[in-house]
Design a protein around this motif. Structure first.
Motif, PDB file in Angstrom:
ATOM      1  N   SER A  70      27.856  30.990  21.385  1.00 33.09           N
ATOM      2  CA  SER A  70      28.562  32.126  20.787  1.00 33.09           C
ATOM      3  C   SER A  70      28.178  32.316  19.321  1.00 33.09           C
ATOM      4  CB  SER A  70      30.085  31.932  20.901  1.00 33.09           C
ATOM      5  OG  SER A  70      30.491  31.945  22.254  1.00 33.09           O
ATOM      6  N   VAL A  71      27.963  31.210  18.598  1.00 32.99           N
ATOM      7  CA  VAL A  71      27.500  31.325  17.212  1.00 32.99           C
ATOM      8  C   VAL A  71      26.120  31.998  17.186  1.00 32.99           C
ATOM      9  CG1 VAL A  71      26.807  30.085  15.128  1.00 32.99           C
ATOM     10  CG2 VAL A  71      28.812  29.320  16.402  1.00 32.99           C
ATOM     11  N   ILE A  72      25.236  31.557  18.099  1.00 35.05           N
ATOM     12  CA  ILE A  72      23.890  32.154  18.185  1.00 35.05           C
ATOM     13  C   ILE A  72      24.001  33.648  18.465  1.00 35.05           C
ATOM     14  CG2 ILE A  72      21.763  32.216  19.550  1.00 35.05           C
ATOM     15  CD1 ILE A  72      22.153  29.159  19.964  1.00 35.05           C
ATOM     16  N   ARG A  73      24.896  34.004  19.368  1.00 36.22           N
ATOM     17  CA  ARG A  73      25.114  35.426  19.680  1.00 36.22           C
ATOM     18  C   ARG A  73      25.527  36.200  18.424  1.00 36.22           C
ATOM     19  NH1 ARG A  73      30.468  37.425  22.918  1.00 36.22           N
ATOM     20  NH2 ARG A  73      30.530  39.511  22.026  1.00 36.22           N
ATOM     21  N   GLY A  74      26.435  35.616  17.643  1.00 36.52           N
ATOM     22  CA  GLY A  74      26.896  36.270  16.421  1.00 36.52           C
ATOM     23  C   GLY A  74      25.774  36.468  15.420  1.00 36.52           C
ATOM     24  N   ILE A  75      24.919  35.460  15.263  1.00 37.74           N
ATOM     25  CA  ILE A  75      23.781  35.572  14.346  1.00 37.74           C
ATOM     26  C   ILE A  75      22.832  36.675  14.815  1.00 37.74           C
ATOM     27  CG2 ILE A  75      21.728  34.392  13.443  1.00 37.74           C
ATOM     28  CD1 ILE A  75      23.342  31.759  13.610  1.00 37.74           C
ATOM     29  N   GLU A  76      22.532  36.673  16.120  1.00 39.44           N
ATOM     30  CA  GLU A  76      21.629  37.688  16.681  1.00 39.44           C
ATOM     31  C   GLU A  76      22.188  39.094  16.472  1.00 39.44           C
ATOM     32  OE1 GLU A  76      18.999  36.062  20.317  1.00 39.44           O
ATOM     33  OE2 GLU A  76      21.138  36.190  20.743  1.00 39.44           O
ATOM     34  N   GLU A  77      23.478  39.264  16.745  1.00 40.75           N
ATOM     35  CA  GLU A  77      24.097  40.576  16.609  1.00 40.75           C
ATOM     36  C   GLU A  77      24.009  41.078  15.167  1.00 40.75           C
ATOM     37  OE1 GLU A  77      28.090  40.266  18.015  1.00 40.75           O
ATOM     38  OE2 GLU A  77      27.531  40.328  20.142  1.00 40.75           O
ATOM     39  N   GLU A  78      24.208  40.180  14.226  1.00 34.74           N
ATOM     40  CA  GLU A  78      24.211  40.576  12.822  1.00 34.74           C
ATOM     41  C   GLU A  78      22.809  40.912  12.320  1.00 34.74           C
ATOM     42  OE1 GLU A  78      26.175  41.658   9.454  1.00 34.74           O
ATOM     43  OE2 GLU A  78      27.074  40.966  11.341  1.00 34.74           O
ATOM     44  N   LEU A  79      21.804  40.165  12.783  1.00 36.37           N
ATOM     45  CA  LEU A  79      20.453  40.319  12.232  1.00 36.37           C
ATOM     46  C   LEU A  79      19.555  41.278  13.007  1.00 36.37           C
ATOM     47  CD1 LEU A  79      19.541  36.671  11.128  1.00 36.37           C
ATOM     48  CD2 LEU A  79      20.667  38.488   9.838  1.00 36.37           C
TER      49      LEU A  79
END
Length: 342
Positions: A80-89
């Motif tokens: 989920s953290v990886i998903r958040g990073i991907e969504e932001e960048l």
């Protein structure tokens, strides 16, 4: 020509225009007419032209790639953290390269070197539990301009920004909830105390007991791994003693799940006889036969905030300023049947 990748020189020759014009057209330069741009792009596709990303990166100074190092990807929290990073960048054209350390500092070192050799624009990192000596990370700071952002598991290294949840507050909230439900002999599964997050959860647990005039019993603090088997073994250890707890606050949902399984096997009623609350709010907690209370770390938000910190760092660097940021998110507690006696 269609069987191999063409170059801008091939396109230039075919259209009888300069190499500079082809390059500008492919990069959407405002001084090139729309008709020329469309013709160059159409011809490039027909000739199987592929842009040289390495050359572009060398010219611009950025690859639009970032690295993410996590202990494992097969937990809801880290994915989920990886998903958040991907969504932001992703909005800004960045791609992520995901690496797993498998809780091994030597693998962590290899991944760091690989990512640096790939010239990533930044590295997001949650350290392994075997990362005690941080010389390999500090060396990067002294030899490279590549920014590192710690999330969740961090080390206090000057120059590195961090995004974490308030683990102390989460431990305090979980323990206070159990006390409010009438439990008095509360055990804590402490996790690996080499990691700061587990130290903070333990400290929050202790302070909640002290603030409510309850004794802190060292026998009630069990160092466990973050696995189902670890939770099962912890219950066996506790129930081999004369005084057994009436509640368990586990620093890991998986250890808490193991505890629930072993308590059920022993026909001990949850929450009537023993309450259980975990930490991380893994998806399985709400779908158990007896839904389990847990502290949520808001992992998607953590990833998004880490992405924002990275973007701010890139902006700061371009202006010649480097600002170290410490972002601490508030945890949320989800109360379910496993700890609700009243």
């Amino acid at each position: 020509m269609t069987k191999k990748n063409a170059t801008i020189y091939d396109i230039s020759k075919k259209l009888n225009i300069s190499v500079a014009t082809v390059s500008r057209a492919l990069n959407n330069h405002p001084r090139i007419s729309q008709a020329t741009k469309e013709l160059v792009v159409k011809t490039a596709k027909e000739m199987n032209y592929k842009q040289n990303n390495l050359a572009k990166a060398l010219k611009s100074g950025e690859t639009k790639n970032v690295g993410i190092i996590v202990p494992f990807v097969n937990t809801n929290f880290f994915s989920s953290v990886i998903r958040g990073i991907e969504e932001e960048l992703s909005t800004y054209g960045y791609h992520v390269i995901i690496c797993q350390s498998h809780e091994d500092v030597n693998i962590e070192k290899k991944h760091l070197n690989t990512l640096l050799n790939a010239q990533v624009d930044g590295i997001f990192m949650s350290v392994s539990r075997t990362t005690v000596d941080t010389e390999h990370i500090q060396n990067i700071l002294s030899t490279s301009n590549t920014p590192i952002i710690f999330f969740d598991r961090k080390k206090d290294i000057p120059g590195i920004s961090t995004v974490t949840v308030d683990d102390y507050r989460g431990g305090y909230m979980a323990t206070t909830h159990l006390i409010d439900e009438g439990y008095k002999n509360i055990c804590h599964f402490a996790g690996d105390l080499n990691l700061e997050i587990y130290q903070n959860r333990l400290n929050g647990y202790k302070q909640a007991l002290i603030d409510h005039k309850l004794p802190v019993k060292e026998d009630n603090i069990i160092t466990t791994g973050s696995s189902i088997d670890a939770g099962i073994e912890a219950i066996k250890k506790l129930w081999s003693k004369k005084s057994v707890p009436d509640a368990i606050f586990s620093s890991s949902d998986f250890a808490a799940l193991g505890a629930c399984q072993e308590l059920k096997k022993r026909k001990i009623k949850i929450p009537e006889e023993v309450a259980v609350i975990g930490f991380s709010n893994e998806p399985f907690t709400q779908f158990m036969e007896l839904p389990m209370s847990s502290v949520d770390q808001t992992p998607v938000t953590m990833g998004q905030m880490a992405g924002q910190v990275f973007l701010d760092r890139i902006k700061d660097n371009s202006s010649g300023v480097s600002i170290e940021k410490k972002v601490v998110l508030k945890p949320q507690i989800y109360i379910r049947k496993s700890s609700k006696r009243k």
